[in-house]
Design a protein around this motif. Structure first.
Motif, PDB file in Angstrom:
ATOM      1  N   LEU A 192       0.829  -1.199   0.000  1.00  0.00           N
ATOM      2  CA  LEU A 192       0.000   0.000   0.000  1.00  0.00           C
ATOM      3  C   LEU A 192       0.865   1.252   0.000  1.00  0.00           C
ATOM      4  CD1 LEU A 192      -2.854  -0.840   2.558  1.00  0.00           C
ATOM      5  CD2 LEU A 192      -2.667  -1.418   0.136  1.00  0.00           C
ATOM      6  N   LEU A 209     -14.878  -3.773   3.155  1.00  0.00           N
ATOM      7  CA  LEU A 209     -14.679  -3.533   1.726  1.00  0.00           C
ATOM      8  C   LEU A 209     -15.982  -3.804   0.995  1.00  0.00           C
ATOM      9  CD1 LEU A 209     -12.642  -3.022  -0.594  1.00  0.00           C
ATOM     10  CD2 LEU A 209     -12.141  -5.478  -0.549  1.00  0.00           C
ATOM     11  N   LEU A 233     -14.488   0.852   2.701  1.00  0.00           N
ATOM     12  CA  LEU A 233     -13.573   1.088   1.594  1.00  0.00           C
ATOM     13  C   LEU A 233     -14.274   0.711   0.301  1.00  0.00           C
ATOM     14  CD1 LEU A 233     -10.311  -0.480   3.097  1.00  0.00           C
ATOM     15  CD2 LEU A 233     -11.047   1.909   3.170  1.00  0.00           C
ATOM     16  N   ASN A 235     -14.173   1.092  -4.125  1.00  0.00           N
ATOM     17  CA  ASN A 235     -13.186   1.317  -5.182  1.00  0.00           C
ATOM     18  C   ASN A 235     -13.723   2.047  -6.398  1.00  0.00           C
ATOM     19  OD1 ASN A 235     -14.755  -0.857  -6.033  1.00  0.00           O
ATOM     20  ND2 ASN A 235     -13.081  -1.791  -7.185  1.00  0.00           N
ATOM     21  N   LEU A 252     -10.704   3.781  -2.526  1.00  0.00           N
ATOM     22  CA  LEU A 252      -9.392   3.183  -2.739  1.00  0.00           C
ATOM     23  C   LEU A 252      -8.625   3.971  -3.797  1.00  0.00           C
ATOM     24  CD1 LEU A 252     -10.139  -0.655  -2.860  1.00  0.00           C
ATOM     25  CD2 LEU A 252      -9.446   0.732  -0.908  1.00  0.00           C
ATOM     26  N   LEU A 256      -4.622   0.627  -6.668  1.00  0.00           N
ATOM     27  CA  LEU A 256      -4.783  -0.574  -5.866  1.00  0.00           C
ATOM     28  C   LEU A 256      -5.901  -1.465  -6.391  1.00  0.00           C
ATOM     29  CD1 LEU A 256      -4.431   0.797  -2.221  1.00  0.00           C
ATOM     30  CD2 LEU A 256      -2.681  -0.282  -3.642  1.00  0.00           C
ATOM     31  N   VAL A 261      -5.958  -4.571  -0.313  1.00  0.00           N
ATOM     32  CA  VAL A 261      -6.462  -4.057   0.978  1.00  0.00           C
ATOM     33  C   VAL A 261      -7.172  -5.121   1.806  1.00  0.00           C
ATOM     34  CG1 VAL A 261      -6.655  -1.693   0.126  1.00  0.00           C
ATOM     35  CG2 VAL A 261      -8.624  -3.223  -0.051  1.00  0.00           C
ATOM     36  N   CYS A 265      -8.905  -5.730   6.151  1.00  0.00           N
ATOM     37  CA  CYS A 265     -10.358  -5.632   6.271  1.00  0.00           C
ATOM     38  C   CYS A 265     -10.945  -6.689   7.208  1.00  0.00           C
ATOM     39  CB  CYS A 265     -11.016  -5.747   4.902  1.00  0.00           C
ATOM     40  SG  CYS A 265     -10.674  -4.334   3.822  1.00  0.00           S
TER      41      CYS A 265
END
Length: 357
Positions: A192, A209, A233, A235, A252, A256, A261, A265
């Motif tokens: 990350l 996520l 999170l 994306n 995000l 990534l 990630v 999580c």
């Protein structure tokens, strides 16, 4: 050797798993030439195949299903687009076979999982390897009889492959060709970025996520207020109606992928999707899976999830209403273990096949 991938343009999952396999192929055989042929979002392809010297060809090899969002299928539009696709296909095949011949390099065709790859291989007299956990004949067989002719032709196309690399969570795919079974297909995780990692470490909440794949979805920001003890999170910016002022949501970075990630999580909320299931199970991440109608692969994915993972099942209504069951214990019915070596095993199978011919 020219490795030419006919990649389904239906969502991101096919691209994600092929990127994992191509990464292993390139590591083992950097002397080969690699082509990815698809109309999947170019930015995503560059992210997924980062580090591999890919030649991109912008060609649509299948229709799949026509969807307005990640969870629903428009049967009428799918039928309409299939008809148009097969009218245009002969010209596409001729033009692309000419381009491949111009590369002066012996081709191997990989199909994940457009049946039209069979016709391209036939024109080139090239070997053909299928990779996948379903075929479009499997999916269309649950629709009405207007799909019958397409199903018959597609099954015939699939039967002309040289080998099927069968992924986990698979439908019957009874194509009467040689098969090679593999484990979970998972990409290598990236480190990350320092700034993003520091931001995560400053948030003293459990991370959830949320991803429903390339087709996207829409959530109102009010749904997140029901779960203030968690941080989400996401994306894709367009998956929320304005997330700029939602204090427990972060986007995000575009550099990534989901798997990068997942180790940070608590759980993931997702639709039944092959790549996300593989990645989450490999990370021992609990999966809250949203029902998906009119796509028969979903039942096989959920059966596999029950066998190998920990989960909660959500209705579509519960998902959109924010009733995500994050305060509930995960169901843990699995009594089987599956390896996460599918990418390497697939790459080795491709190399072994080429060395044998």
């Amino acid at each position: 050797m020219l490795i030419y991938l006919c990649l389904s343009s239906h969502g991101y999952g096919h691209a994600a798993r092929q990127a994992a396999i191509f990464s292993e192929l390139y590591r083992l055989r950097p002397d080969w030439q690699y082509v990815v042929s698809s109309v999947v979002d170019y930015e995503f392809l560059n992210l997924a195949f980062n580090g591999i010297p890919i030649i991109h060809r912008r060609i649509k090899w299948d229709i799949g299903t026509v969807q307005d969002n990640a969870l629903t299928v428009d049967i009428e539009k799918t039928l309409y687009e299939l008809n148009n696709f097969y009218l245009k296909l002969p010209e596409i095949l001729i033009e692309e076979s000419d381009w491949i011949k111009s590369q002066n390099n012996n081709p191997l065709i990989i199909g994940d999982i457009p049946p039209s790859a069979s016709r391209l291989a036939s024109l080139l007299t090239a070997p053909l390897i299928w990779m996948g956990n379903f075929g479009w004949d499997n999916i269309y067989s649950s629709y009405d009889n207007r799909f019958s002719e397409y199903i018959s032709n597609i099954s015939d196309d699939y039967s002309k492959g040289n080998i099927l690399i069968r992924f986990p969570f698979s439908m019957n795919m009874n194509w009467k060709i040689k098969e090679h079974k593999v484990g979970l297909v998972v990409s290598q995780k990236k480190i990350l970025p320092n700034k993003f990692l520091a931001n995560l470490e400053s948030i003293k909440k459990k991370f959830i996520l949320i991803s429903l794949g390339g087709m996207g979805f829409k959530l109102s920001k009010e749904t997140f207020s029901k779960w203030r003890d968690f941080h989400f999170l996401i994306n894709r910016e367009n998956d929320i109606n304005d997330c700029s002022d939602i204090e427990n949501v972060s986007l995000l970075p575009r550099s990534l992928c989901l798997i990068d990630v997942m180790p940070y999580c608590y759980r993931v909320i997702t639709k039944p999707g092959f790549s996300t299931f593989c990645e989450a199970i490999s990370c021992n991440l609990g999966i809250h899976v949203v029902e998906r109608k009119y796509f028969s692969e979903a039942q096989f994915l959920i059966e596999g999830l029950k066998k190998y993972g920990s989960f909660r099942l959500l209705s579509e209504e519960s998902f959109y209403n924010g009733n995500w069951q994050l305060d509930k214990e995960l169901r843990n019915e699995h009594n089987s273990i599956i390896k996460s070596d599918g990418a390497l095993s697939s790459a080795e199978a491709v190399i072994s096949y080429i060395e044998e011919i």
